[in-house]
Design a protein around this motif. Structure first.
Motif, PDB file in Angstrom:
ATOM      1  N   LEU A  88      40.061   5.332  72.920  1.00  0.00           N
ATOM      2  CA  LEU A  88      39.108   5.954  73.831  1.00  0.00           C
ATOM      3  C   LEU A  88      38.367   7.089  73.151  1.00  0.00           C
ATOM      4  CD1 LEU A  88      41.354   6.091  77.000  1.00  0.00           C
ATOM      5  CD2 LEU A  88      39.715   4.345  76.327  1.00  0.00           C
ATOM      6  N   ARG A  89      37.156   7.322  73.613  1.00  0.00           N
ATOM      7  CA  ARG A  89      36.380   8.394  73.019  1.00  0.00           C
ATOM      8  C   ARG A  89      36.245   9.591  73.952  1.00  0.00           C
ATOM      9  NH1 ARG A  89      30.094   8.083  71.924  1.00  0.00           N
ATOM     10  NH2 ARG A  89      30.210   8.184  74.192  1.00  0.00           N
ATOM     11  N   GLY A  90      35.725   9.361  75.107  1.00  0.00           N
ATOM     12  CA  GLY A  90      35.474  10.483  75.989  1.00  0.00           C
ATOM     13  C   GLY A  90      35.144  10.000  77.374  1.00  0.00           C
ATOM     14  N   ALA A  91      34.662  10.897  78.197  1.00  0.00           N
ATOM     15  CA  ALA A  91      34.421  10.534  79.577  1.00  0.00           C
ATOM     16  C   ALA A  91      33.331  11.394  80.172  1.00  0.00           C
ATOM     17  CB  ALA A  91      35.699  10.695  80.395  1.00  0.00           C
ATOM     18  N   THR A  92      32.734  10.865  81.199  1.00  0.00           N
ATOM     19  CA  THR A  92      31.813  11.645  82.004  1.00  0.00           C
ATOM     20  C   THR A  92      32.431  11.787  83.379  1.00  0.00           C
ATOM     21  OG1 THR A  92      29.923  10.741  80.838  1.00  0.00           O
ATOM     22  CG2 THR A  92      29.499  11.805  82.940  1.00  0.00           C
ATOM     23  N   GLN A  93      32.454  12.985  83.858  1.00  0.00           N
ATOM     24  CA  GLN A  93      33.188  13.275  85.069  1.00  0.00           C
ATOM     25  C   GLN A  93      32.260  13.913  86.082  1.00  0.00           C
ATOM     26  OE1 GLN A  93      37.222  14.742  84.406  1.00  0.00           O
ATOM     27  NE2 GLN A  93      36.576  16.574  85.462  1.00  0.00           N
ATOM     28  N   THR A  94      32.262  13.391  87.261  1.00  0.00           N
ATOM     29  CA  THR A  94      31.413  13.942  88.313  1.00  0.00           C
ATOM     30  C   THR A  94      32.297  14.493  89.415  1.00  0.00           C
ATOM     31  OG1 THR A  94      29.746  12.290  87.814  1.00  0.00           O
ATOM     32  CG2 THR A  94      29.560  13.413  89.912  1.00  0.00           C
ATOM     33  N   ILE A  95      32.023  15.729  89.789  1.00  0.00           N
ATOM     34  CA  ILE A  95      32.849  16.390  90.797  1.00  0.00           C
ATOM     35  C   ILE A  95      32.021  16.675  92.035  1.00  0.00           C
ATOM     36  CG2 ILE A  95      34.363  18.350  91.257  1.00  0.00           C
ATOM     37  CD1 ILE A  95      34.437  18.834  88.214  1.00  0.00           C
ATOM     38  N   GLY A  96      32.474  16.232  93.158  1.00  0.00           N
ATOM     39  CA  GLY A  96      31.756  16.500  94.393  1.00  0.00           C
ATOM     40  C   GLY A  96      32.723  16.793  95.528  1.00  0.00           C
ATOM     41  N   ALA A  97      32.194  17.219  96.656  1.00  0.00           N
ATOM     42  CA  ALA A  97      33.016  17.461  97.835  1.00  0.00           C
ATOM     43  C   ALA A  97      32.737  16.370  98.850  1.00  0.00           C
ATOM     44  CB  ALA A  97      32.706  18.825  98.438  1.00  0.00           C
ATOM     45  N   ASP A  98      33.703  16.145  99.734  1.00  0.00           N
ATOM     46  CA  ASP A  98      33.534  15.104 100.726  1.00  0.00           C
ATOM     47  C   ASP A  98      34.548  15.329 101.847  1.00  0.00           C
ATOM     48  OD1 ASP A  98      32.585  12.902 101.983  1.00  0.00           O
ATOM     49  OD2 ASP A  98      33.113  11.469 100.404  1.00  0.00           O
ATOM     50  N   SER A  99      34.381  14.574 102.923  1.00  0.00           N
ATOM     51  CA  SER A  99      35.422  14.568 103.947  1.00  0.00           C
ATOM     52  C   SER A  99      36.357  13.410 103.631  1.00  0.00           C
ATOM     53  CB  SER A  99      34.796  14.358 105.332  1.00  0.00           C
ATOM     54  OG  SER A  99      33.987  15.461 105.651  1.00  0.00           O
ATOM     55  N   ASP A 102      35.072   3.787  75.337  1.00  0.00           N
ATOM     56  CA  ASP A 102      35.814   3.630  74.098  1.00  0.00           C
ATOM     57  C   ASP A 102      34.997   4.199  72.938  1.00  0.00           C
ATOM     58  OD1 ASP A 102      33.830   1.864  73.471  1.00  0.00           O
ATOM     59  OD2 ASP A 102      35.056   0.080  73.576  1.00  0.00           O
ATOM     60  N   THR A 103      35.541   4.029  71.730  1.00  0.00           N
ATOM     61  CA  THR A 103      34.904   4.669  70.577  1.00  0.00           C
ATOM     62  C   THR A 103      33.500   4.152  70.325  1.00  0.00           C
ATOM     63  OG1 THR A 103      36.100   3.061  69.245  1.00  0.00           O
ATOM     64  CG2 THR A 103      36.990   5.287  69.333  1.00  0.00           C
ATOM     65  N   GLN A 104      33.192   2.979  70.860  1.00  0.00           N
ATOM     66  CA  GLN A 104      31.845   2.469  70.660  1.00  0.00           C
ATOM     67  C   GLN A 104      30.917   2.800  71.817  1.00  0.00           C
ATOM     68  OE1 GLN A 104      32.154  -1.733  69.419  1.00  0.00           O
ATOM     69  NE2 GLN A 104      34.199  -1.157  68.732  1.00  0.00           N
ATOM     70  N   GLY A 105      31.402   3.626  72.728  1.00  0.00           N
ATOM     71  CA  GLY A 105      30.529   4.065  73.805  1.00  0.00           C
ATOM     72  C   GLY A 105      30.482   3.120  74.991  1.00  0.00           C
ATOM     73  N   ALA A 148      38.515  12.224  73.997  1.00  0.00           N
ATOM     74  CA  ALA A 148      39.370  11.630  75.003  1.00  0.00           C
ATOM     75  C   ALA A 148      40.565  12.523  75.245  1.00  0.00           C
ATOM     76  CB  ALA A 148      39.826  10.258  74.552  1.00  0.00           C
ATOM     77  N   GLU A 149      40.680  13.025  76.428  1.00  0.00           N
ATOM     78  CA  GLU A 149      41.860  13.788  76.778  1.00  0.00           C
ATOM     79  C   GLU A 149      42.922  12.812  77.249  1.00  0.00           C
ATOM     80  OE1 GLU A 149      42.690  17.059  77.018  1.00  0.00           O
ATOM     81  OE2 GLU A 149      40.880  17.730  76.010  1.00  0.00           O
ATOM     82  N   PRO A 150      44.111  12.982  76.800  1.00  0.00           N
ATOM     83  CA  PRO A 150      45.163  12.051  77.206  1.00  0.00           C
ATOM     84  C   PRO A 150      45.627  12.322  78.616  1.00  0.00           C
ATOM     85  CG  PRO A 150      46.094  13.754  75.823  1.00  0.00           C
ATOM     86  CD  PRO A 150      44.623  14.055  75.963  1.00  0.00           C
ATOM     87  N   SER A 151      44.769  12.062  79.553  1.00  0.00           N
ATOM     88  CA  SER A 151      45.132  12.326  80.934  1.00  0.00           C
ATOM     89  C   SER A 151      44.409  11.354  81.849  1.00  0.00           C
ATOM     90  CB  SER A 151      44.742  13.759  81.308  1.00  0.00           C
ATOM     91  OG  SER A 151      44.829  13.923  82.703  1.00  0.00           O
TER      92      SER A 151
END
Lengths: 241, 241
Positions: A164-175, A201-204, B228-231
DNA sequence: AGAGGTCACTTGTATTAGAGTTGTCTACAT
DNA sequence: ATGTAGACAACTCTAATACAAGTGACCTCT
């Protein structure tokens, strides 16, 4: 009123430092001593004051430099929640609620680019108390060799066999919706943090999509912003279309 | 300020790398050393810095090449919401709701370390629609020369006259309270994102504390996690005590 | 055509040397 | 107590040089 020279010099240097980035190297003691017309000892006294204040530091043979991390790790230092729990001696518990192969919902299919997916819905507990409902989708191919038992025992990312390479994380509020409210043990329609994460993954290529629901007031995100962003509003916030 | 040659060269090479695809082979150390007019040792030190950053790697007898991904933008490119609005041709509007000097609430007094503060409560609008209620506290000393008109015209940080370093930002969910619901034009008790931000100056002293309330569904945070964070759980989340 | 050797080029590692820097000390003046 | 002057040790940075070891292309021989 007698003026203490090295304190004057410390003040002068301190004001200069505000315009200098972390890691920057100061002129040598010799240079400063000729510039201020004082001896090297006096310059050292001034610099040592600033060192005591944590503003600068020195390495023998190298020089004086502005203290603070040289901007290396940007947000690596955030740390994972598993690390926090471990440090407090709490063993996180996972309870699998649902585990099945199915056709992906529209949004998931778009992101992952496949039709058939493995969907796992889990409840995470810390100290016996539920604190997160996590739903993970991954391409059926990748998840074929996984069993319900596997995902209960070990974290997901360990078993995919993909770098794995990385991630995009979206944070929001909701009910919170009815089912999740019951799982988390919170009143119906109470506020929750809802995260969507796309892991690549490492290749995106996106290989994992997950949704995380956390009860408000028990959980919050902390983001360190090392450099001052010229904004009154939080960095990273965006308006939903 | 003194300059360390290999750091300069590392900076120069780093900037060149951004225009180069993964796997590309760099000129040999010998070539680079003649180009920069420095010894091979110096070139190597620069390259080793970039290797530590994960940007390049080397194989003996082969050469230096660009590692894995560009990976560049850590979180610099997240950008501020002002920038997003500007790019879309929308001029953000600020409406001051309250502006007064008063004794600080307990939590604010603890963080800022002062009793008397300037408190400014503003409503931010984009495209005529309200999208944030922002309350800022700053030490009364720092805010003395500010007028209600000032804070309406320009962002806060521009007018403090203090060099800022960074901030710690906490993101959580909550139910909106009555007053904010009216300002934002959302139903009572509907979910909101609530941020608390503590901004510090170059010496690490907190100089600004602010609370930001955003209506859910109109706003969300985006965080890029380059490595990549291992989480399985979102990075940066923490449990509230 | 294939196997094997050669050679130019590369990185990895070590050594030497000089200039420049901080760390520390002593002696002395105000 | 504050400041100046000087000296020396220890460390860092950079240059210059040398050699070991790996890579890849080319050449030769079978």
């Amino acid at each position: 009123m007698r003026t203490i020279r090295y304190q004057q010099i410390a003040d002068e240097l301190r004001s200069r430092l505000s315009a200098v980035g972390a890691g920057e190297v100061l002129p040598s003691e010799a240079d400063l001593s000729t510039e201020f017309g004082v001896s090297r000892v006096t310059i050292r006294r001034a610099l040592e004051i600033l060192r005591d204040e944590g503003l600068v530091d020195a390495r023998q043979g190298f020089g004086w430099y502005v203290a603070g991390e040289p901007l290396r790790q940007h947000l690596d230092e955030l740390g994972t929640i598993e690390g926090q729990l471990e440090r407090r001696g709490i063993k996180p518990e996972r309870r699998v609620i649902e585990f099945d192969f199915r056709t992906a919902p529209k949004r998931v299919a778009e992101v992952l680019g496949v039709e058939q997916v493995l969907r796992v819905k889990r409840l995470n507990l810390a100290d016996g108390q539920p604190f997160a409902v996590v739903t993970v989708w991954c391409p059926a191919e990748l998840g074929q060799h996984l069993s319900r038992h596997d995902v209960e025992q070990r974290p997901f990312y360990e078993m995919l066999g993909v770098a794995l390479r990385g991630a995009t994380q979206t944070i929001g509020a909701d009910s919170v919706d009815g089912a999740d409210a019951k799982l988390l043990g919170v009143p119906a329609a109470s506020p929750v943090l809802r995260c969507e994460r796309i892991t690549t993954d490492t290749q995106g290529r996106p290989v994992l999509m997950s949704e995380h629901v956390f009860p408000a007031r028990r959980t919050e995100f902390v983001v360190e912003l090392p450099t001052a962003e010229p904004s009154v509003l939080p960095t990273g916030l965006r308006l939903v279309e």
